[in-house]
Design an enzyme around this catalytic site. Structure first.
Site, mmCIF file in Angstrom:
data_model
loop_
_atom_site.group_PDB
_atom_site.id
_atom_site.type_symbol
_atom_site.label_atom_id
_atom_site.label_comp_id
_atom_site.label_asym_id
_atom_site.label_seq_id
_atom_site.Cartn_x
_atom_site.Cartn_y
_atom_site.Cartn_z
ATOM 1 N N GLY A 7 1.284 -37.855 -26.976
ATOM 2 C CA GLY A 7 1.879 -37.890 -25.639
ATOM 3 C C GLY A 7 2.146 -36.491 -25.101
ATOM 4 N N ALA A 9 0.614 -34.742 -22.977
ATOM 5 C CA ALA A 9 0.326 -34.460 -21.566
ATOM 6 C C ALA A 9 1.393 -35.052 -20.644
ATOM 7 C CB ALA A 9 -1.052 -35.005 -21.191
ATOM 8 N N THR A 123 15.518 -43.271 -27.834
ATOM 9 C CA THR A 123 16.425 -43.275 -26.688
ATOM 10 C C THR A 123 17.807 -43.839 -27.010
ATOM 11 O OG1 THR A 123 16.719 -44.334 -24.534
ATOM 12 C CG2 THR A 123 15.348 -45.506 -26.075
ATOM 13 N N ASP A 124 18.796 -43.415 -26.220
ATOM 14 C CA ASP A 124 20.145 -44.008 -26.365
ATOM 15 C C ASP A 124 20.172 -45.449 -25.861
ATOM 16 O OD1 ASP A 124 19.902 -43.512 -23.632
ATOM 17 O OD2 ASP A 124 21.708 -42.273 -23.461
ATOM 18 N N GLU A 125 19.107 -45.869 -25.141
ATOM 19 C CA GLU A 125 19.115 -47.221 -24.570
ATOM 20 C C GLU A 125 19.034 -48.311 -25.642
ATOM 21 O OE1 GLU A 125 16.860 -47.882 -21.067
ATOM 22 O OE2 GLU A 125 17.349 -45.907 -20.255
ATOM 23 N N TYR A 147 11.889 -52.454 -22.132
ATOM 24 C CA TYR A 147 11.678 -51.076 -22.595
ATOM 25 C C TYR A 147 12.542 -50.782 -23.830
ATOM 26 C CZ TYR A 147 12.660 -46.134 -23.090
ATOM 27 O OH TYR A 147 12.882 -44.897 -23.631
ATOM 28 N N LYS A 151 11.531 -49.956 -27.809
ATOM 29 C CA LYS A 151 11.887 -48.722 -28.527
ATOM 30 C C LYS A 151 12.711 -49.062 -29.775
ATOM 31 C CE LYS A 151 11.107 -44.940 -27.543
ATOM 32 N NZ LYS A 151 9.919 -44.143 -27.936
ATOM 33 N N ASN A 176 19.412 -39.222 -21.124
ATOM 34 C CA ASN A 176 18.398 -39.049 -20.051
ATOM 35 C C ASN A 176 17.921 -37.601 -19.914
ATOM 36 O OD1 ASN A 176 19.587 -41.662 -19.339
ATOM 37 N ND2 ASN A 176 18.460 -41.429 -17.442
ATOM 38 N N HIS A 273 20.744 -54.228 -15.514
ATOM 39 C CA HIS A 273 21.030 -52.784 -15.448
ATOM 40 C C HIS A 273 22.197 -52.400 -16.365
ATOM 41 C CE1 HIS A 273 21.214 -49.226 -12.381
ATOM 42 N NE2 HIS A 273 21.095 -48.820 -13.631
HETATM 43 O O1 DAU Z 1 18.692 -43.002 -21.476
HETATM 44 C C1 DAU Z 1 17.440 -42.472 -21.810
HETATM 45 C C2 DAU Z 1 16.405 -43.126 -20.949
HETATM 46 O O2 DAU Z 1 16.530 -42.590 -19.658
HETATM 47 C C3 DAU Z 1 14.987 -42.971 -21.453
HETATM 48 O O3 DAU Z 1 14.867 -43.579 -22.699
HETATM 49 C C4 DAU Z 1 14.023 -43.647 -20.475
HETATM 50 O O4 DAU Z 1 12.704 -43.477 -20.913
HETATM 51 C C5 DAU Z 1 14.207 -43.038 -19.120
HETATM 52 O O5 DAU Z 1 13.375 -43.700 -18.194
HETATM 53 C C6 DAU Z 1 15.664 -43.111 -18.682
HETATM 54 O O6 DAU Z 1 16.023 -44.463 -18.348
HETATM 55 P P1 DAU Z 1 16.906 -44.785 -17.072
HETATM 56 O O7 DAU Z 1 16.680 -46.176 -16.652
HETATM 57 O O8 DAU Z 1 18.315 -44.354 -17.284
HETATM 58 O O9 DAU Z 1 16.232 -43.727 -16.037
HETATM 59 P P2 DAU Z 1 15.857 -43.872 -14.493
HETATM 60 O O10 DAU Z 1 15.524 -42.496 -14.022
HETATM 61 O O11 DAU Z 1 14.893 -44.950 -14.233
HETATM 62 O O12 DAU Z 1 17.243 -44.298 -13.847
HETATM 63 C C7 DAU Z 1 18.429 -43.530 -13.989
HETATM 64 C C8 DAU Z 1 19.535 -44.284 -13.323
HETATM 65 O O13 DAU Z 1 19.288 -44.288 -11.907
HETATM 66 C C9 DAU Z 1 19.626 -45.743 -13.728
HETATM 67 O O14 DAU Z 1 20.987 -46.130 -13.787
HETATM 68 C C10 DAU Z 1 18.913 -46.486 -12.609
HETATM 69 C C11 DAU Z 1 19.187 -45.629 -11.404
HETATM 70 N N1 DAU Z 1 18.115 -45.633 -10.375
HETATM 71 C C12 DAU Z 1 16.840 -45.316 -10.778
HETATM 72 C C13 DAU Z 1 15.796 -45.345 -9.885
HETATM 73 C C14 DAU Z 1 14.393 -45.024 -10.329
HETATM 74 C C15 DAU Z 1 18.388 -45.937 -9.049
HETATM 75 O O15 DAU Z 1 19.570 -46.185 -8.663
HETATM 76 N N2 DAU Z 1 17.359 -45.971 -8.161
HETATM 77 C C16 DAU Z 1 16.064 -45.712 -8.514
HETATM 78 O O16 DAU Z 1 15.157 -45.786 -7.646
#
Ligand code: DAU
Length: 333
Positions: A7, A9, A123-125, A147, A151, A176, A273
């Protein structure tokens, strides 16, 4: 030292390749990447002629290809993964193929070739929503999205292979990431670009979900330390302790891009969520002496600047499958 970086790239993998080439003059790296939607060799354009890094196109779900690239390396760092939670909700299958079956292939190859060390990026998820307190390395896995379930399955396989076969694997759970080269589907790059382009930003639900943030360079340093000094068979959490609601991140981005609160658009929440993540990284700090070095203010400002200066890179990311995904996720805008 010859390192197989799967991974390489993608966002985190390419940042790690840059870090390793900068830090270790004698390093040799094999970048194994299938160049799916989030993998982009342009992330490595500035080091494309560096003889220390070679590229092999392939997918970790392909057992034979994995066997070949693992055969003669000293260390495997597995960054290859499907990472975007919203995509896993729309189409989970690729997540099982890469994050579960792919990890199994890497473990089998490491076992067969007696590779000295394997670092699994996770991930912490996997710990699920942490409404109070923190998750430490021993906390129960309670994944709640396709997801995070994929993991968690990969991480369980790593632990099982360490115990059953003595495979020399270390699992890392990180909060994150953000920084340059992050694919513009994640919160920070998506919101930054929307704001720079005069669009609104889609905040899910009430925007009070809490995430913990780490700048990519700090994560690279943590992985480097764990790869060199971490104890085999163990688990390390990687976190900064910097935890904020999404709305606070959004407001900082409004400031950095000169936009007002009218750019915030509250949209339907993500199904399932997770309300809050909080990871305890005391073990990494106490045992290996790691500390984050980049503050969120500093890292975020650098990141926004990078997206301002790299619009062509952004345009190339947004071709083909990206548009289809964006329309499906946010509705046609
Ligand atoms: O916690 C580590 C994780 O962080 C990684 O394992 C994942 O691969 C990575 O995608 C990330 O997951 P999240 O779901 O936390 O990341 P995301 O950037 O998608 O979203 C961050 C927060 O923002 C989450 O609470 C959802 C919110 N969000 C996200 C998007 C894309 C919004 O409110 N609006 C959006 O359009």
């Amino acid at each position: 030292m010859k390192i197989l970086l799967t991974g390489g790239a993608g966002f985190m993998g390419s940042n790690m390749i840059h870090y390793l080439l900068r830090t270790y003059p004698d390093v040799k790296i094999v970048n194994f990447d299938d160049l799916t939607y989030a993998g982009n060799l342009e992330n490595l354009a500035d080091v494309a002629d560096d003889p220390r890094c070679t590229f092999v196109k392939g997918n970790i779900a392909d057992a034979m290809a994995v066997d070949q690239v693992v055969a003669d390396v000293d260390l495997v760092i597995n960054y290859a993964a499907e990472t975007h939670v919203d995509r896993s909700i729309l189409e989970p299958k690729a997540f099982i193929d890469t994050n579960v079956y792919g990890v199994y292939n890497v473990l089998e190859a490491v076992r067969k070739h007696k590779t000295p060390r394997y670092i699994q990026i996770s991930t912490d998820e996997v710990f699920g929503a942490v409404l109070e307190g923190e998750s430490d390395e021993g906390s129960k896995f309670e994944p709640r999205s396709p997801y995070s379930a994929s993991k968690a399955a990969g991480d369980h396989l790593c632990q099982a292979y360490a115990i059953t076969y003595g495979v020399p694997v270390i699992v890392t759970h990180s909060c994150n990431f953000y920084g340059p080269y992050q694919f513009p589907e994640k919160l920070i790059p998506l919101f930054t670009l929307n704001l720079l382009e005069g669009k609104t930003v889609p905040v899910y639900g009430d925007g009070m979900q809490v995430r913990e943030w780490i700048f990519t360079e700090d994560h690279c340093r943590a992985i480097d330390l764990i790869a060199r000094k971490g104890n085999l068979g163990e688990v390390y959490n990687i976190g900064t302790g910097f935890r904020v609601p999404n709305l606070d991140v959004t407001k900082k981005l409004l400031q950095l891009t000169g936009r007002g609160t009218d750019a915030i658009e509250y949209v339907k929440d993500r199904p399932g969520h997770d309300r809050r993540y909080a990871i305890n990284s005391n073990k990494l700090r106490a045992e290996l002496g790691w500390e984050p070095q980049v503050s969120f203010e500093e890292g975020l400002a650098q990141t926004v600047e990078w997206y301002k200066r790299n619009r062509e890179w952004v345009d190339r990311c947004r071709t083909g499958a990206y548009k289809e995904y964006y329309d499906k996720q946010y509705g046609k805008r």
